[in-house]
Design a protein around this motif. Structure first.
Motif, PDB file in Angstrom:
ATOM      1  N   LYS A  17      49.343  43.406  49.318  1.00 53.34           N
ATOM      2  CA  LYS A  17      47.944  43.456  48.913  1.00 53.34           C
ATOM      3  C   LYS A  17      47.434  42.074  48.532  1.00 53.34           C
ATOM      4  O   LYS A  17      48.185  41.243  48.025  1.00 53.34           O
ATOM      5  CB  LYS A  17      47.765  44.412  47.722  1.00 53.34           C
ATOM      6  N   TYR A  74      44.702  39.946  46.240  1.00 50.43           N
ATOM      7  CA  TYR A  74      43.924  40.053  45.008  1.00 50.43           C
ATOM      8  C   TYR A  74      43.054  38.810  44.838  1.00 50.43           C
ATOM      9  O   TYR A  74      43.470  37.702  45.189  1.00 50.43           O
ATOM     10  CB  TYR A  74      44.853  40.186  43.792  1.00 50.43           C
ATOM     11  N   TYR A  80      41.247  36.446  42.097  1.00 53.77           N
ATOM     12  CA  TYR A  80      41.320  36.099  40.669  1.00 53.77           C
ATOM     13  C   TYR A  80      40.527  34.826  40.423  1.00 53.77           C
ATOM     14  O   TYR A  80      40.846  33.776  40.978  1.00 53.77           O
ATOM     15  CB  TYR A  80      42.780  35.917  40.260  1.00 53.77           C
ATOM     16  N   LEU A 110      41.507  43.278  46.360  1.00 52.41           N
ATOM     17  CA  LEU A 110      41.241  43.949  45.090  1.00 52.41           C
ATOM     18  C   LEU A 110      40.894  42.899  44.041  1.00 52.41           C
ATOM     19  O   LEU A 110      41.395  41.774  44.085  1.00 52.41           O
ATOM     20  CB  LEU A 110      42.459  44.761  44.644  1.00 52.41           C
ATOM     21  N   GLN A 111      40.048  43.276  43.093  1.00 53.01           N
ATOM     22  CA  GLN A 111      39.566  42.338  42.091  1.00 53.01           C
ATOM     23  C   GLN A 111      40.438  42.377  40.837  1.00 53.01           C
ATOM     24  O   GLN A 111      40.773  43.447  40.330  1.00 53.01           O
ATOM     25  CB  GLN A 111      38.123  42.668  41.704  1.00 53.01           C
ATOM     26  N   LEU A 112      40.822  41.197  40.360  1.00 53.86           N
ATOM     27  CA  LEU A 112      41.497  41.070  39.066  1.00 53.86           C
ATOM     28  C   LEU A 112      40.500  40.475  38.081  1.00 53.86           C
ATOM     29  O   LEU A 112      39.997  39.374  38.289  1.00 53.86           O
ATOM     30  CB  LEU A 112      42.722  40.166  39.180  1.00 53.86           C
ATOM     31  N   GLN A 142      45.628  41.633  33.813  1.00 54.17           N
ATOM     32  CA  GLN A 142      45.741  42.255  35.137  1.00 54.17           C
ATOM     33  C   GLN A 142      46.540  41.367  36.089  1.00 54.17           C
ATOM     34  O   GLN A 142      47.344  41.857  36.883  1.00 54.17           O
ATOM     35  CB  GLN A 142      44.349  42.535  35.704  1.00 54.17           C
ATOM     36  N   VAL A 201      50.146  42.229  38.177  1.00 51.35           N
ATOM     37  CA  VAL A 201      50.325  42.016  39.619  1.00 51.35           C
ATOM     38  C   VAL A 201      51.456  41.037  39.879  1.00 51.35           C
ATOM     39  O   VAL A 201      52.256  41.213  40.824  1.00 51.35           O
ATOM     40  CB  VAL A 201      49.007  41.502  40.238  1.00 51.35           C
ATOM     41  N   SER A 232      52.710  40.304  46.578  1.00 49.66           N
ATOM     42  CA  SER A 232      51.277  40.190  46.292  1.00 49.66           C
ATOM     43  C   SER A 232      50.746  38.834  46.764  1.00 49.66           C
ATOM     44  O   SER A 232      51.449  37.823  46.712  1.00 49.66           O
ATOM     45  CB  SER A 232      51.023  40.343  44.790  1.00 49.66           C
ATOM     46  N   ILE A 271      47.511  36.220  46.088  1.00 44.39           N
ATOM     47  CA  ILE A 271      46.479  35.919  45.098  1.00 44.39           C
ATOM     48  C   ILE A 271      45.590  34.804  45.641  1.00 44.39           C
ATOM     49  O   ILE A 271      46.077  33.738  46.023  1.00 44.39           O
ATOM     50  CB  ILE A 271      47.088  35.439  43.755  1.00 44.39           C
TER      51      ILE A 271
END
Length: 541
Positions: free
Chosen positions: A449, A451, A453, A469-471, A476, A480, A486, A488
């Motif tokens: 996934k 993310y 940030y 996806l939003q951090l 959070q 992750v 993951s 970022i």
């Protein structure tokens, strides 16, 4: 207008070339607000919910759904892409230009209508806002449609014009809220009151039309009530328009009362000086006639709103886009008068446009030779042809309309073509989020996934698949970072936060990113590196 068939062919050639320039803009990546709007449209396309709007899965209340519906429709037709988000919006833009032509024709004559539509089509703002999409883009088109139909309703009393006019107001409200009702209200109300047509106000169809407009706009209200209750309705009618202008909602405090004048000076190029002259002549005529006129549509439709936004604390150039159809009609009125009956005024307009055309050619050559040089010689060949055509029109055209309008049209089309085919693609390729999202989409293993940030815009969500996806907090991020696989996307502070968490990284890709709202240095070739800031795509082990 352009009776000479040769000059008609030149005009048609410029229309085709302008369409090509618009077409290039459809493929340029999104940034900032346009990225957010495209993401909302993508989520509608994926979840099928056209009423309850979301952005990265969270309820969204900032704008009504029309722009997102157009984008989702494009995705249904051709898949998720830059082109299919922008193309349906461009068709709506063309509807607005046609409506402006019909409004000018209805208010004055066919030539005025043709000139008004041409002023919009061959202008910087329409080129920019067909590429960098805002909710104001469909808003101005539906407002133009409403103005045309309601003016015809005043003239003819036909019910169909009332139905279409208030239906268009509903669509305008679906585009950007009550502002879609305000401009037609200022124009129609001011026209009826100042012309003392009080009897028309007793026509029950006006009031049924208001109800019909709210019925058309109801999907926006239903969605807001479903997700936010009565606060959503209050936001729609007050905070999102009035609250922004007062600074209550966005906390803005712009006290530059001439903001829209100097923005209009470049956004309505190459016609902005003609508009300023037309506005002066219109007020001069009104004062001499003691404010007796055949129409007050442009007077109240333009200037009431222009004063409101000039006094507001929150100011953005796109806020004035909604009155451009009326600005075009007013300018076209005086251009047509100058061509038809006022030789002295025509000479003044002609000299003005000669200067504007010469300066725009200097700008085109400066862009091509120095600021954003393109190594393909094809552009120099195009400039040679278009420059020669400009000079030839000056020397050979007998039609006043051709001599006044065609040279400016030719050079602005050349500028639009170079911006969308060369300059904007170069600038926008310095946007990190689309690059990072595409890299992740191509290289991520199944189940991994992405993310976001600390990057505050939304392009990453549109271009990534599966969607990022939003951090929203360090905690959070900590959660992750403890899981495997993951990705970022973050800035240098975010990389520092990962180091504090002792997160084990597999890959770190650094991108040099241009924040377009702080990109003044980027225009000068020698200072471009200073304008670029680091953003990172980090893959954790």
């Amino acid at each position: 207008m352009l009776q000479d068939k040769l000059f008609q062919r030149i005009f048609i050639a410029m229309v085709i070339t302008a369409l090509v320039s618009y077409f290039f803009g459809f493929f340029i990546d999104f940034t900032r607000d346009a990225g957010k709007y495209a993401t909302v449209a993508k989520e509608i396309f994926e979840n099928g919910n056209y009423v309850n709007l979301t952005v990265h899965g969270m309820p969204y209340d900032q704008k009504p759904p029309m722009l997102f519906w157009l984008g989702a429709l494009g995705f249904q037709l051709g898949g998720v892409s830059n082109f299919w988000f922008k193309f349906p919006v461009f068709l709506v833009i063309l509807l607005g230009i046609y409506s402006t032509y019909r409004l000018g024709r209805s208010m004055y004559n066919k030539d005025t209508g043709i000139i008004a539509g041409s002023l919009l089509f061959f202008s910087v703002m329409y080129c920019l806002y067909s590429m960098d999409i805002h909710t104001d883009t469909p808003l101005q088109a539906f407002v133009a449609l409403a103005l045309w139909q309601l003016y015809d309703f005043i003239k003819t009393k036909r019910t169909i014009n009332c139905v279409l006019g208030f239906g268009a107001i509903g669509l305008a409200m679906l585009s950007k809220g009550p502002i879609g009702m305000a401009i037609p209200g200022f124009a129609v109300g001011g026209h009826l009151l100042l012309s003392r047509n009080f009897k028309s106000l007793t026509d029950y169809r006006w009031y049924l039309g208001v109800v019909w407009a709210f019925v058309v706009a109801s999907p926006a209200l239903i969605g807001l009530f479903n997700q936010f209750g009565w606060e959503g309705i209050e936001f729609f009618f007050w905070k999102n328009n009035v609250g922004r202008m007062t600074g209550e909602y966005v906390g803005a405090n712009n006290t530059d009362y001439f903001f829209y004048i100097h923005n209009l000076a470049y956004l309505f190029l190459p016609w902005s000086l003609l508009f300023f002259a037309a506005a002066f002549l219109e007020f001069k005529q009104l004062f001499r006639a003691r404010f007796k006129a055949t129409e007050y549509f442009t007077l109240t439709g333009i200037w009431v709103f222009f004063l409101i936004i000039s006094m507001s604390r929150s100011k953005l150039p796109n806020y004035m886009f909604v009155i451009f159809p009326l600005i075009a009609v007013l300018t076209a009125k005086w251009i047509e008068i100058a061509i038809r009956e006022k030789d002295r005024l025509f000479k003044g307009f002609f000299v003005t446009q000669n200067i504007v055309t010469a300066l725009l050619w200097v700008m085109v050559l400066g862009l091509t030779a120095y600021l954003f040089p393109h190594h393909n010689p094809i552009f120099w060949g195009i400039w040679l042809i278009m420059g020669g055509l400009t000079f030839w029109v000056y020397k050979k055209a007998k039609s006043k309309a051709a001599r006044l309008l065609l040279p400016s049209t030719i050079v602005i089309v050349g500028l639009m073509l170079y911006l969308t085919a060369s300059v904007f693609p170069f600038i926008f390729k310095h946007q990190a989020p689309p690059k990072a999202a595409r890299y992740y989409t191509e290289h991520a293993a199944e189940g991994e996934k992405l993310y976001n940030y600390r990057y505050r815009q939304y392009e990453l969500f549109f271009y990534s698949n599966p969607q990022a996806l939003q951090l929203g907090s360090f905690d959070q991020l900590k959660q992750v970072a403890q899981g495997p696989g993951s990705w970022i996307f973050t800035d240098d502070v975010g990389v520092g936060d990962l180091e504090r968490l002792n997160a084990k990284t597999d890959t770190i890709i650094e991108y040099r990113h241009l924040y377009l709202n702080r990109g003044g240095k980027f225009i000068l070739p020698g200072r471009r590196d200073e304008a670029l800031k680091p953003l990172f795509l980090v893959k954790l082990k």
